[in-house]
Write an enzyme that holds these catalytic residues in place. Structure first.
Site, PDB file in Angstrom:
ATOM      1  N   ASP A   1       0.821  -1.211   0.000  1.00  0.00           N
ATOM      2  CA  ASP A   1       0.000   0.000   0.000  1.00  0.00           C
ATOM      3  C   ASP A   1       0.853   1.258   0.000  1.00  0.00           C
ATOM      4  O   ASP A   1       0.349   2.351  -0.243  1.00  0.00           O
ATOM      5  CB  ASP A   1      -0.928   0.013   1.211  1.00  0.00           C
TER       6      ASP A   1
ATOM      7  N   ASP B   1       5.794  -6.495   6.806  1.00  0.00           N
ATOM      8  CA  ASP B   1       4.371  -6.188   6.668  1.00  0.00           C
ATOM      9  C   ASP B   1       3.723  -7.184   5.707  1.00  0.00           C
ATOM     10  O   ASP B   1       2.794  -6.838   4.980  1.00  0.00           O
ATOM     11  CB  ASP B   1       4.200  -4.757   6.156  1.00  0.00           C
TER      12      ASP B   1
ATOM     13  N   TYR C   1      -9.917  -1.227  11.488  1.00  0.00           N
ATOM     14  CA  TYR C   1     -10.034  -2.605  11.972  1.00  0.00           C
ATOM     15  C   TYR C   1     -11.151  -2.720  13.013  1.00  0.00           C
ATOM     16  O   TYR C   1     -11.657  -3.792  13.264  1.00  0.00           O
ATOM     17  CB  TYR C   1      -8.730  -3.082  12.605  1.00  0.00           C
TER      18      TYR C   1
END
Length: 305
Positions: free
Chosen positions: A145, A226, A301
């Protein structure tokens, strides 16, 4: 419309109403009907009902999917109002959906990865502002990202190498292409070119890259993983994802300087068994390590991580 009434022996009464309506007026009519049902139930039970709970309607079959599970299996309804990007790569389905609260959200194969609101995640996986990246060599594994790369480049490192991975992670070239167009609040302009003054992005499998770096003796001050979260499964011997994580950990230690630091995400704080099991893996590495952990709230989240 279709109604279903269930009365259970221990006293629970469930009334489910399914109704098709594509306009606001229809939903208002359903609410009015349910109000009457609730009033009538109270009359029939002579006000002996201890508790009445009405849940919002689950919207099925819509153009926009608003429901995505949390890591610990709870269903969350998001305020999604637009499908920004929806493509299938050779590896996965890639969606970028717009949320009124969180901005654009990257979702890979049904898993919420990161939203434009989630700078807290990026800051945490970089050390929560406690690290000095000036003049340092940094290796990012995953991070398609672009959020981590964008934030670290601001801190004047010597060189940041970001290695994308094909099959083993949820990142590929199409993810980068989608993010650089629709997640610019997260990645800025760092994904516009795969090479910059102090960074480079390699579209390659990170395992052979790590092995090559170890063989060359190339060392980094920081390794930021990540790639994937800690598996939910608590049976590492039976789960290839655990084997992958252990391999990445071992290879990362081999390219990390003696006083270097390794940062990675954990998982939802409710998954205590899986998190404990991950910590146990750290004692199995070829070299001794010390570790610490931090809990942060990642907005999109909707849970502590």
């Amino acid at each position: 419309s279709f109604a279903n009434l269930r009365i259970h022996p221990h006293g629970l009464v469930l009334v489910d109403l399914q109704s098709y309506s594509d306009h606001t007026k229809g939903r208002e009519e359903v609410d009015q009907l349910l109000n009457k049902v609730e009033e009538r139930m109270k009359e029939l039970f002579h006000d002996n009902i201890k508790r009445v709970k009405r849940l919002p309607a689950i919207l099925r079959g819509g153009v926009i999917d608003r429901y995505w599970p949390t890591a610990d299996g709870r269903l969350v309804e998001y305020d999604i109002d637009e499908v920004v990007y929806d493509e299938d790569s050779p590896f996965q389905n890639i969606k970028i959906l717009h949320s009124k609260q969180f901005g654009n959200i990257l979702i890979l194969s049904g898993d919420v990865n990161l939203a434009e609101s989630d700078l807290a995640y990026t800051q945490a996986i970089m050390g929560s502002g406690k690290e000095d990246y000036t003049g340092k060599e940094v290796l990012i594994l995953g991070g398609g990202d672009g959020g981590i790369l964008y934030e670290i480049v601001k801190l004047k490192p010597k060189m940041v190498t970001m290695v994308e991975i094909s099959f083993a992670s949820n990142i590929d070239q199409m993810v980068i292409d989608g993010c650089k167009k629709y997640m610019r609040k997260t990645c800025g302009d760092v994904l516009d070119n795969l090479k910059g003054e102090c960074y480079q992005v390699l579209i390659d499998d990170c395992i052979p890259v790590l092995k090559s770096y170890a063989k060359e003796g190339r060392m980094f001050d920081y390794v930021i993983n990540d790639l994937t979260a800690v598996p939910i499964s608590t049976s590492p011997e039976e789960d290839s994802t655990w084997e992958f994580l252990r391999l990445i950990l071992d290879l990362s230690m081999k390219v990390l300087k003696q006083d270097g630091k390794y940062f990675t995400q954990g998982n939802c704080i409710n998954l205590t068994e899986a998190l404990t099991l991950y910590e146990e893996q750290l004692s199995r590495l070829y070299c001794p390590v010390e570790f610490s952990k931090e809990t942060v709230c990642v907005p999109s989240y909707m849970e502590l991580y």
